[in-house]
Design an enzyme around this catalytic site. Structure first.
Site, mmCIF file in Angstrom:
data_model
loop_
_atom_site.group_PDB
_atom_site.id
_atom_site.type_symbol
_atom_site.label_atom_id
_atom_site.label_comp_id
_atom_site.label_asym_id
_atom_site.label_seq_id
_atom_site.Cartn_x
_atom_site.Cartn_y
_atom_site.Cartn_z
ATOM 1 N N LYS A 184 0.732 20.726 99.473
ATOM 2 C CA LYS A 184 -0.454 20.755 99.995
ATOM 3 C C LYS A 184 -1.330 22.057 99.897
ATOM 4 C CE LYS A 184 0.848 16.503 100.691
ATOM 5 N NZ LYS A 184 1.670 16.186 101.771
HETATM 6 C C1 LIG Z 1 2.423 14.865 102.154
HETATM 7 C C2 LIG Z 1 2.026 13.646 103.267
HETATM 8 C C3 LIG Z 1 2.855 13.301 104.236
HETATM 9 C C4 LIG Z 1 4.102 13.760 104.851
HETATM 10 O O1 LIG Z 1 4.170 15.261 104.733
HETATM 11 P P1 LIG Z 1 5.749 15.889 104.818
HETATM 12 O O2 LIG Z 1 5.287 17.341 105.008
HETATM 13 O O3 LIG Z 1 6.212 15.938 103.414
HETATM 14 O O4 LIG Z 1 6.620 15.161 105.845
HETATM 15 C C5 LIG Z 1 2.222 12.098 105.023
HETATM 16 N N1 LIG Z 1 1.037 11.742 104.691
HETATM 17 C C6 LIG Z 1 0.033 11.909 103.635
HETATM 18 C C7 LIG Z 1 -1.121 11.405 103.449
HETATM 19 C C8 LIG Z 1 0.906 13.014 102.705
HETATM 20 O O5 LIG Z 1 0.210 13.254 101.620
#
Ligand SMILES: *Cc1c(COP(=O)(O)O)cnc(C)c1O
Length: 373
Positions: A184
């Site tokens: 992210k």
């Molecule tokens: C990455 C992501 C998640 C989950 O995030 P985590 O921290 O890996 O649990 C949820 N929704 C979207 C749209 C994502 O890209």
């Protein structure tokens, strides 16, 4: 041969590595002073009007927030048909039903009109997803939610630093959930955070995060609910503190790289192959649609050929109603034509702060070469 270019890569600086080592040497490595500092930093970043709780993943955060809303069996939550499966899975895990709404083709974002059409007497909450860091029209969504008495849980996994009409996502609205997964815009390796203003959410979230535990006025520990275990470690928080310092710089760099992609690709590709641009976009991803059928190829072959050229691509995402579990729940992916097309044609081009303009040129040369009809 040039180095392999992955579709994403985190930037971890030496100060952050030193901060992690300091935590490891400190004698306190799980939730402690660094977690408190990280949460204060996030709350300040969001303008100081929100409470912030960090946790081990955004998936856990979404589930905790829905639970704090009281969502359970018999309830429905409206989720975009184009997102990561976690957005819908968290609803189903609580015994509630994820109800899908289609997205717009270019923005990949859900609209208030599509949400409104999916509302039933069982709807309890709406989950907008700011796809790739472009804000959903939150004014319209919040107005709709107020009119129907619904809660709004923003899946802001892509949207730390995103702005909607000048306001940071997570600085207004009901509850926003950020992800700090390694891919992210900023990371704690794994991790997430909720930002909210409603004071009645703080206690259920704190209990759900840590075994249902609260202290009474005398400082005695007791358990008040069958809580979960989602607390972030100080090691992870030390990474997050270092990342948060550089978030605006990272996002500015992402915007420059995205602008470079548009400048090279837009003159040659039809508009519907390119993502929408917009004010306040944090460019978590630059995903294009490739007409594989017209090019007489498949996505697998396309990705393999790009890999041979030293370029990694991602797939974000297959449409959720087309996934096996959701088909088994009775969903027909063809009922969400934009999500279905995005799911079939999307590939994510490399985009991360350490990329150079030459990297963008190399990706564009390959994409333009491989999409010639
Ligand atoms: C990455 C992501 C998640 C989950 O995030 P985590 O921290 O890996 O649990 C949820 N929704 C979207 C749209 C994502 O890209």
């Amino acid at each position: 041969m040039t180095d392999f270019l992955p579709f994403t890569r985190p930037t971890i600086d030496e100060d952050t590595i030193a901060a992690v080592v300091a935590v490891l040497r400190s004698g306190w490595i799980t939730s402690g002073p660094r977690v408190a500092e990280f949460e204060r930093g996030l709350a300040d970043y969001l303008g100081g009007t929100r409470q912030v709780r960090s946790m081990t993943s955004a998936t856990g955060g979404l589930e905790m927030a829905l639970k704090a809303f009281g969502v359970g069996a018999g309830d429905e939550v409206i989720v975009p048909a184009m997102s990561f499966a976690a957005s819908a899975n968290v609803v189903e895990r609580l015994g509630a039903r994820a109800v899908f709404a289609d997205v717009e083709l270019r923005s990949r974002n859900i609209t208030a009109a599509a949400i409104e059409a999916a509302i039933t007497p069982r709807t309890r909450a709406i989950m907008p997803v700011h796809y790739s860091g472009l804000a959903v029209d939150m004014d319209a969504v919040l107005e709709l939610a107020a009119r129907h008495g619904l809660r709004v849980l923003e899946d802001a996994a892509h949207a730390i630093g995103t702005r909607h009409r000048g306001r940071l996502i997570g600085s207004f609205g009901d509850v926003a959930s950020f992800s700090f997964h390694a891919n992210k815009n900023m990371t704690t390796i794994e991790g997430g955070a909720l930002a909210f203003a409603d004071p009645s959410l703080a206690l259920p979230l704190d209990r759900e995060r840590f075994h249902g535990i609260s202290k009474d006025a005398a400082g005695n520990v007791d358990v008040y609910s069958a809580g979960g275990k989602y607390n972030l470690t100080d090691v992870a928080a030390a990474v997050g503190i270092g990342q948060l310092k550089r978030l605006d710089e990272f996002n500015a760099r992402r915007r420059e790289l995205a602008a470079h992609y548009f400048a090279r690709l837009a003159p040659h590709l039809p508009a519907d192959m390119l993502p929408a641009d917009g004010e306040g976009h944090s460019w978590h991803m630059f995903a294009v649609l490739i007409p594989f059928t017209r090019l007489q190829t498949t996505r697998d072959a396309f990705i393999a050929q790009m890999r041979e050229r030293g370029i990694g691509l991602g797939i974000h995402y297959p449409s959720i109603p087309g996934l096996t579990y959701y088909r088994q729940q009775g969903w027909d992916p063809a009922a969400f034509p934009n999500s279905q097309r995005i799911g079939a044609e999307t590939v994510t081009l490399p985009l991360f702060p350490a990329m150079t303009p030459a990297d963008v040129e190399r990706v564009c040369d390959a994409v333009l070469d491989m999409t010639k009809l």
